[in-house]
Design a protein around this motif. Sequence first.
Motif, mmCIF file in Angstrom:
data_model
loop_
_atom_site.group_PDB
_atom_site.id
_atom_site.type_symbol
_atom_site.label_atom_id
_atom_site.label_comp_id
_atom_site.label_asym_id
_atom_site.label_seq_id
_atom_site.Cartn_x
_atom_site.Cartn_y
_atom_site.Cartn_z
ATOM 1 N N HIS A 50 0.918 -1.187 0.126
ATOM 2 C CA HIS A 50 0.048 0.150 -0.199
ATOM 3 C C HIS A 50 0.998 1.289 -0.078
ATOM 4 O O HIS A 50 0.704 2.144 -0.681
ATOM 5 C CB HIS A 50 -0.924 -0.008 1.204
ATOM 6 N N ALA A 51 1.783 1.400 0.747
ATOM 7 C CA ALA A 51 2.713 2.209 0.847
ATOM 8 C C ALA A 51 3.544 2.754 -0.422
ATOM 9 O O ALA A 51 3.714 3.776 -0.731
ATOM 10 C CB ALA A 51 4.017 2.161 1.854
ATOM 11 N N LYS A 52 3.836 1.703 -1.287
ATOM 12 C CA LYS A 52 4.394 1.879 -2.547
ATOM 13 C C LYS A 52 3.481 1.883 -3.577
ATOM 14 O O LYS A 52 3.726 2.230 -4.785
ATOM 15 C CB LYS A 52 5.453 0.570 -2.736
ATOM 16 N N GLY A 53 2.094 1.864 -3.346
ATOM 17 C CA GLY A 53 1.256 2.056 -4.455
ATOM 18 C C GLY A 53 0.950 1.014 -5.354
ATOM 19 O O GLY A 53 0.269 1.043 -6.593
ATOM 20 N N CYS A 54 1.190 -0.256 -4.695
ATOM 21 C CA CYS A 54 1.179 -1.612 -5.585
ATOM 22 C C CYS A 54 -0.478 -1.988 -5.910
ATOM 23 O O CYS A 54 -1.047 -2.114 -4.775
ATOM 24 C CB CYS A 54 1.969 -2.669 -4.970
#
Length: 345
Positions: free
Chosen positions: A173-177
């Motif tokens: 989620h933090a990486k926008g995956c």
Amino acid sequence: MATTVTSMIAHPDSEPKVFILPDLVSNCHYPLRMNPHCYPVSRASNKWLIDELRLVEPRSTQIIGFRVGEFSAACYSNTDAFRLRVYSDYMGWLFAMDDWLEQTDVDQILRMRQCCISAFRDPINFETEKFGRKLCRSYFSRFRETGGPGCTERFIHTMDLYLRAVAKEVDNHAKGCILDLESFIALRRETICVKPSLAFIEYAAQIDLPTEVVSHPNITAMENAVIDYAACSNDIFSYNVEQCRRYNHNIIICIMHEQGLDLQGAMEYAGQLCKDAIQRFEANRADLPSLGKEIDEQVAIYVEGLQDWIVSSLHWSFDTNRYFGNDGHIVKQDRIVKVLPKMPL
């Protein structure tokens, strides 16, 4: 299939104002039962969680509105009050922790994992001043009083898998995956955290299945069907709240991205996945071989517990305040959900 890394989906301004839930209730014909100890256990468990975590309004009222005790009583309708209370306490702790985990980082989750596993391994001697860890020690010390060695180890192992998977989810989620569907389902089978509850089926029924029985292909296939149903239906029901918070670990977003569907199309696709999961469950139940009279009787209890998990998770999703606030009974009837506006960045 390899993981696909993309940016978050940006929904256009023309996004529908409402969507229609798939008709999961009509496709689930299992009886919904309720443990007679439900309400006194539920009240005691809510008080335990609120007191131990020192919760105040509005969080304390919100916790009561989760209706975890009622969900527990439907999942384990035949167990005694002591074992029902252990499970209800576990579920209350799990929901409180789940809300916290989504707001923290990978390093904190892994530290939480280390503390939890230590508490599970030695709940009597494990020392901590952290509220969440103390609760973990509290309910699991009671689990170990009567839980068999097999289901005890299965609970610890699957909780470890859950906490590791949540760390991966938070990192994604933090990486926008946004994962491809196959990779998403594999990870979601762990982050939904149903596997530890399957160990509770044995605990609640005072059985302890041999490893070779639990690992039988038909049993494993039925477990995966239950987990997939719970995960997919949960993502259907939680989608609105999660898109509002801009949270992307949801099968609806994954389906829209991979299949090129709009929101309603993705809802219908996910509804079919739920229907397929029940069909897989029934096909493997019908194909179960005999493993001997005594084992067959225990397997029958376990399989009924798996069935109860499907129907209980479905109906609880409309009773709890987590997904539809106080309107769950209305949504259950008309299946119309108003799209919530996204929170500011």
